[in-house]
Scaffold this motif. Structure first.
Motif, PDB file in Angstrom:
ATOM      1  N   VAL A 191      52.799  36.867  61.559  1.00  0.00           N
ATOM      2  CA  VAL A 191      53.694  37.942  62.002  1.00  0.00           C
ATOM      3  C   VAL A 191      55.050  37.328  62.324  1.00  0.00           C
ATOM      4  CG1 VAL A 191      54.033  39.845  63.615  1.00  0.00           C
ATOM      5  CG2 VAL A 191      51.714  39.146  62.987  1.00  0.00           C
ATOM      6  N   PRO A 192      56.078  37.582  61.542  1.00  0.00           N
ATOM      7  CA  PRO A 192      57.399  37.007  61.800  1.00  0.00           C
ATOM      8  C   PRO A 192      58.053  37.652  63.023  1.00  0.00           C
ATOM      9  CG  PRO A 192      57.526  38.519  59.961  1.00  0.00           C
ATOM     10  CD  PRO A 192      56.073  38.406  60.316  1.00  0.00           C
ATOM     11  N   PRO A 193      59.019  36.974  63.642  1.00  0.00           N
ATOM     12  CA  PRO A 193      59.709  37.522  64.822  1.00  0.00           C
ATOM     13  C   PRO A 193      60.338  38.892  64.581  1.00  0.00           C
ATOM     14  CG  PRO A 193      60.230  35.200  64.547  1.00  0.00           C
ATOM     15  CD  PRO A 193      59.466  35.606  63.331  1.00  0.00           C
ATOM     16  N   ALA A 194      60.847  39.142  63.368  1.00  0.00           N
ATOM     17  CA  ALA A 194      61.480  40.432  63.084  1.00  0.00           C
ATOM     18  C   ALA A 194      60.485  41.583  63.221  1.00  0.00           C
ATOM     19  CB  ALA A 194      62.079  40.421  61.682  1.00  0.00           C
ATOM     20  N   THR A 195      59.239  41.332  62.860  1.00  0.00           N
ATOM     21  CA  THR A 195      58.211  42.369  62.986  1.00  0.00           C
ATOM     22  C   THR A 195      57.916  42.659  64.452  1.00  0.00           C
ATOM     23  OG1 THR A 195      57.211  41.773  60.865  1.00  0.00           O
ATOM     24  CG2 THR A 195      55.830  42.952  62.424  1.00  0.00           C
ATOM     25  N   LEU A 196      57.754  41.595  65.235  1.00  0.00           N
ATOM     26  CA  LEU A 196      57.495  41.791  66.667  1.00  0.00           C
ATOM     27  C   LEU A 196      58.668  42.492  67.345  1.00  0.00           C
ATOM     28  CD1 LEU A 196      55.793  38.413  67.642  1.00  0.00           C
ATOM     29  CD2 LEU A 196      54.723  40.668  67.459  1.00  0.00           C
ATOM     30  N   ALA A 197      59.880  42.176  66.930  1.00  0.00           N
ATOM     31  CA  ALA A 197      61.053  42.815  67.518  1.00  0.00           C
ATOM     32  C   ALA A 197      61.051  44.312  67.229  1.00  0.00           C
ATOM     33  CB  ALA A 197      62.328  42.171  66.982  1.00  0.00           C
ATOM     34  N   LEU A 198      60.701  44.694  65.996  1.00  0.00           N
ATOM     35  CA  LEU A 198      60.663  46.106  65.637  1.00  0.00           C
ATOM     36  C   LEU A 198      59.556  46.819  66.408  1.00  0.00           C
ATOM     37  CD1 LEU A 198      61.783  48.371  63.875  1.00  0.00           C
ATOM     38  CD2 LEU A 198      60.152  47.687  62.098  1.00  0.00           C
ATOM     39  N   LEU A 199      58.407  46.173  66.542  1.00  0.00           N
ATOM     40  CA  LEU A 199      57.301  46.765  67.301  1.00  0.00           C
ATOM     41  C   LEU A 199      57.701  46.990  68.759  1.00  0.00           C
ATOM     42  CD1 LEU A 199      54.348  44.618  65.904  1.00  0.00           C
ATOM     43  CD2 LEU A 199      54.723  47.059  65.486  1.00  0.00           C
ATOM     44  N   ALA A 200      58.464  46.055  69.310  1.00  0.00           N
ATOM     45  CA  ALA A 200      58.864  46.153  70.718  1.00  0.00           C
ATOM     46  C   ALA A 200      59.901  47.237  70.944  1.00  0.00           C
ATOM     47  CB  ALA A 200      59.393  44.807  71.205  1.00  0.00           C
ATOM     48  N   GLU A 201      60.682  47.586  69.903  1.00  0.00           N
ATOM     49  CA  GLU A 201      61.710  48.616  70.049  1.00  0.00           C
ATOM     50  C   GLU A 201      61.123  50.017  70.049  1.00  0.00           C
ATOM     51  OE1 GLU A 201      64.673  48.233  67.078  1.00  0.00           O
ATOM     52  OE2 GLU A 201      65.404  46.290  67.789  1.00  0.00           O
ATOM     53  N   TYR A 202      59.968  50.171  69.436  1.00  0.00           N
ATOM     54  CA  TYR A 202      59.349  51.488  69.295  1.00  0.00           C
ATOM     55  C   TYR A 202      58.623  51.862  70.585  1.00  0.00           C
ATOM     56  CZ  TYR A 202      56.571  55.147  66.975  1.00  0.00           C
ATOM     57  OH  TYR A 202      55.976  56.333  66.595  1.00  0.00           O
ATOM     58  N   ASP A 203      58.599  53.153  70.950  1.00  0.00           N
ATOM     59  CA  ASP A 203      58.014  53.577  72.223  1.00  0.00           C
ATOM     60  C   ASP A 203      56.531  53.920  72.153  1.00  0.00           C
ATOM     61  OD1 ASP A 203      60.003  53.173  74.017  1.00  0.00           O
ATOM     62  OD2 ASP A 203      60.786  55.214  73.965  1.00  0.00           O
ATOM     63  N   TRP A 204      55.928  53.976  71.001  1.00  0.00           N
ATOM     64  CA  TRP A 204      54.494  54.169  70.817  1.00  0.00           C
ATOM     65  C   TRP A 204      53.956  55.396  71.548  1.00  0.00           C
ATOM     66  CZ3 TRP A 204      52.953  51.591  66.842  1.00  0.00           C
ATOM     67  CH2 TRP A 204      53.596  50.392  66.521  1.00  0.00           C
ATOM     68  N   PRO A 205      54.383  56.592  71.142  1.00  0.00           N
ATOM     69  CA  PRO A 205      53.860  57.799  71.788  1.00  0.00           C
ATOM     70  C   PRO A 205      52.350  57.949  71.633  1.00  0.00           C
ATOM     71  CG  PRO A 205      55.113  58.345  69.805  1.00  0.00           C
ATOM     72  CD  PRO A 205      55.385  56.904  70.100  1.00  0.00           C
ATOM     73  N   GLY A 206      51.779  57.349  70.570  1.00  0.00           N
ATOM     74  CA  GLY A 206      50.333  57.389  70.383  1.00  0.00           C
ATOM     75  C   GLY A 206      49.615  56.208  71.004  1.00  0.00           C
ATOM     76  N   ASN A 207      50.375  55.330  71.675  1.00  0.00           N
ATOM     77  CA  ASN A 207      49.829  54.210  72.435  1.00  0.00           C
ATOM     78  C   ASN A 207      49.042  53.218  71.571  1.00  0.00           C
ATOM     79  OD1 ASN A 207      50.748  54.849  75.233  1.00  0.00           O
ATOM     80  ND2 ASN A 207      49.707  56.763  74.747  1.00  0.00           N
ATOM     81  N   VAL A 208      48.026  52.594  72.146  1.00  0.00           N
ATOM     82  CA  VAL A 208      47.327  51.501  71.459  1.00  0.00           C
ATOM     83  C   VAL A 208      46.659  52.009  70.177  1.00  0.00           C
ATOM     84  CG1 VAL A 208      45.530  49.739  71.657  1.00  0.00           C
ATOM     85  CG2 VAL A 208      46.975  50.271  73.632  1.00  0.00           C
ATOM     86  N   ARG A 209      46.196  53.243  70.207  1.00  0.00           N
ATOM     87  CA  ARG A 209      45.558  53.798  69.001  1.00  0.00           C
ATOM     88  C   ARG A 209      46.560  53.885  67.858  1.00  0.00           C
ATOM     89  NH1 ARG A 209      43.191  59.311  70.227  1.00  0.00           N
ATOM     90  NH2 ARG A 209      41.846  58.035  71.560  1.00  0.00           N
ATOM     91  N   GLU A 210      47.788  54.276  68.163  1.00  0.00           N
ATOM     92  CA  GLU A 210      48.820  54.349  67.125  1.00  0.00           C
ATOM     93  C   GLU A 210      49.155  52.956  66.605  1.00  0.00           C
ATOM     94  OE1 GLU A 210      53.372  56.051  66.352  1.00  0.00           O
ATOM     95  OE2 GLU A 210      52.535  56.016  68.371  1.00  0.00           O
ATOM     96  N   LEU A 211      49.221  51.975  67.519  1.00  0.00           N
ATOM     97  CA  LEU A 211      49.484  50.599  67.088  1.00  0.00           C
ATOM     98  C   LEU A 211      48.375  50.114  66.169  1.00  0.00           C
ATOM     99  CD1 LEU A 211      51.025  47.877  67.287  1.00  0.00           C
ATOM    100  CD2 LEU A 211      49.639  47.369  69.318  1.00  0.00           C
ATOM    101  N   GLN A 212      47.139  50.392  66.504  1.00  0.00           N
ATOM    102  CA  GLN A 212      46.011  49.989  65.673  1.00  0.00           C
ATOM    103  C   GLN A 212      46.125  50.600  64.275  1.00  0.00           C
ATOM    104  OE1 GLN A 212      42.156  50.819  67.356  1.00  0.00           O
ATOM    105  NE2 GLN A 212      41.092  50.547  65.423  1.00  0.00           N
ATOM    106  N   ASN A 213      46.438  51.895  64.214  1.00  0.00           N
ATOM    107  CA  ASN A 213      46.579  52.559  62.912  1.00  0.00           C
ATOM    108  C   ASN A 213      47.742  51.981  62.118  1.00  0.00           C
ATOM    109  OD1 ASN A 213      44.458  54.234  63.594  1.00  0.00           O
ATOM    110  ND2 ASN A 213      45.761  55.902  64.316  1.00  0.00           N
ATOM    111  N   THR A 214      48.825  51.625  62.827  1.00  0.00           N
ATOM    112  CA  THR A 214      49.999  51.052  62.151  1.00  0.00           C
ATOM    113  C   THR A 214      49.662  49.708  61.527  1.00  0.00           C
ATOM    114  OG1 THR A 214      51.527  52.187  63.655  1.00  0.00           O
ATOM    115  CG2 THR A 214      52.364  50.236  62.508  1.00  0.00           C
ATOM    116  N   ILE A 215      48.948  48.863  62.262  1.00  0.00           N
ATOM    117  CA  ILE A 215      48.577  47.538  61.733  1.00  0.00           C
ATOM    118  C   ILE A 215      47.605  47.679  60.572  1.00  0.00           C
ATOM    119  CG2 ILE A 215      47.512  45.330  62.270  1.00  0.00           C
ATOM    120  CD1 ILE A 215      50.287  45.784  63.523  1.00  0.00           C
ATOM    121  N   GLU A 216      46.636  48.595  60.698  1.00  0.00           N
ATOM    122  CA  GLU A 216      45.667  48.790  59.610  1.00  0.00           C
ATOM    123  C   GLU A 216      46.380  49.262  58.345  1.00  0.00           C
ATOM    124  OE1 GLU A 216      41.440  51.094  58.718  1.00  0.00           O
ATOM    125  OE2 GLU A 216      42.692  51.735  60.400  1.00  0.00           O
ATOM    126  N   ARG A 217      47.330  50.198  58.507  1.00  0.00           N
ATOM    127  CA  ARG A 217      48.064  50.698  57.347  1.00  0.00           C
ATOM    128  C   ARG A 217      48.922  49.608  56.727  1.00  0.00           C
ATOM    129  NH1 ARG A 217      50.484  54.519  59.782  1.00  0.00           N
ATOM    130  NH2 ARG A 217      52.426  53.388  60.227  1.00  0.00           N
TER     131      ARG A 217
END
Length: 452
Positions: free
Chosen positions: A334-360
């Motif tokens: 996971v490059p730093p640019a990816t982590l930076a983008l993930l950190a900027e997003y507010d994740w209204p769907g929370n951990v479940r949304e993050l899980q779906n995003t990584i799987e996709r």
């Protein structure tokens, strides 16, 4: 302790040395100096080898703002032999156990007074950092607090109410409590949001054959199914007011009466409930019984949304990558640019949304690819719908406008797909309904305007 040199400890001559009783001195390793009274109450410093200065001077190891403390009040010399205190010529003196001291050895438990501030040498309680409890993950301070509470509550029979947004891990929290409870029975789930309102009582309490149309067989309800185990009642805030007295009685009497039956059945069940609603507001509005709320919320646990613990993102991303990438045998970075983008997003769907995003993202990764680039996340689509930001002020202003534009477009598309039904849109988007309403209000979007 120090032998008394004068009955007037406020003005008597200072003691020169403190000779402790044999075996009284403690190894300084694992000891701390704690402010137990004064403006800096609660401040703690570890007694590491070397010199530790205490006083008002900003360069002091421990800075005290007490008016009775000198700029350089006293020093502690810490080494393998013990802890030595040396007063630094303070104006008001340093006192140990009521005696004015200049140069003495200190032991665990020693209480010092400087001005009106009290300090004590105590053994440091080291709490190892935990990054999980059951399947709950995260090492942030908020999750550490939750783990400590779960550990204390799990072995008890106390009813627990878990409050949190959709996707924040409420069921994982309930499972962890059951797993650490020692109860031998099953973990049963009754999701009230997924049950037709007319059948909620049947789901909870069971029914007799012929009790209603289509009741062709008798059926045990969730309370009986969970006997000797744990019953997790999800979305308890959806319970209709006419059914709330029956749930309250079941919790109080530890008995249920199946629909269509005249007999009560006993059960031994630990109840854990969860909701994404503000039940205290529902109580004020008369939508939820106050006595039932207090019966459910014997212990209340609030799971923070992911946007409040973004320091846990790298760990969660690694966990989901390991889970999904193992299926393909790929080692993904996971490059730093990816982590930076993930950190900027507010994740209204929370951990479940993050899980779906990584799987996709892993699913659309090119064959043979091993880097999870930001373009794979599907979060950068905000840029495609955004206006030119070159002349729109500073970075923060441009970023906020960019995100706002994407949010509005996403919400309108989500509502159209749900036919303007806000509850359905919340389910499809994995967003807590209350949070979705907040976003719609923020962008002045009316649900009925988003129907196809």
């Amino acid at each position: 302790m120090c032998p008394p040199m004068s009955s007037d400890w406020q003005s008597g001559p200072p003691t020169k040395t403190f000779v402790p009783e044999p075996g009284q001195l403690a190894d300084p390793a694992g000891l701390s100096l704690v402010v137990v009274r004064g403006p800096e109450r609660g401040r703690t410093i570890s007694l590491q080898p070397g010199a530790i200065s205490v006083g008002k001077h900003p360069d002091s190891t421990l800075v005290l703002t007490d008016p009775g403390v000198s700029r350089h009040h006293f020093d502690l010399i810490v080494d393998g032999a013990g802890i030595q205190l040396r007063d630094a010529g303070s104006k008001n003196g340093t006192f140990l156990g009521g005696l004015k001291v200049v140069d003495c050895e200190l032991a665990e438990g020693a209480m010092l007074r400087v001005g009106s501030t009290l300090l004590q040498i105590v053994a440091t309680v080291v709490t190892p950092t935990r990054d999980r409890f059951g399947d709950l993950l995260g090492a942030s301070p908020k999750m550490q607090e939750i783990y400590g509470l779960l550990e204390r509550v799990a072995p008890t029979n106390a009813t627990v109410l878990i409050v949190g947004e959709t996707g924040s891990g409420k069921e994982l929290c309930a499972q962890a409590l059951h797993r650490h409870s020692g109860r031998k029975g099953p973990f049963a789930v009754c999701d009230l949001s997924a049950v037709t309102r007319s059948l909620i009582e049947s789901e909870l309490f069971g029914h007799e054959k012929g009790a209603f149309t289509n009741a062709v067989h008798s059926r045990d309800g969730a309370f009986v199914q969970a006997d000797h185990g744990t019953l997790f009642i999800d979305e308890v805030g959806e319970l209709e007011t006419e059914s709330q007295p029956r749930l309250l009685r079941a919790l109080q009497e530890r008995q249920v009466k199946p629909v269509g039956s005249s007999k009560y059945r006993d059960f031994d069940v630990r109840v854990i409930a969860a909701t994404n609603r503000d039940l205290t507001e529902d109580v004020r509005q008369g939508r939820f019984r106050q006595d039932l709320f207090h019966r459910l919320a014997v212990v209340r646990i609030r799971l923070p949304p992911l946007r409040e613990r973004k320091e846990d993102l790298p760990m969660l991303v690694r966990h989901f990558i390991a889970h999904f990438a193992d299926q393909s045998g790929r080692a993904v970075t996971v490059p730093p640019a990816t982590l930076a983008l993930l950190a900027e997003y507010d994740w209204p769907g929370n951990v479940r949304e993050l899980q779906n995003t990584i799987e996709r993202a892993l699913a659309v990764m090119p064959p043979g690819g091993t880097e999870l680039g930001p373009e794979l996340l599907g979060l950068e689509s905000v840029a495609g719908n955004a206006p030119d930001t070159q002349d729109e002020g500073d970075f923060q202003t441009a970023k906020e406008r960019l995100i706002s534009t994407w949010e509005r477009a996403y919400l309108e598309k989500l509502l159209r797909a749900a036919g303007g039904n806000v509850s359905e849109a919340a389910r499809q988007g994995g967003i807590a309904r209350i949070y979705l309403h907040r976003l719609l209000k923020k962008h002045n979007i009316r649900a009925d305007r988003s129907k196809p």
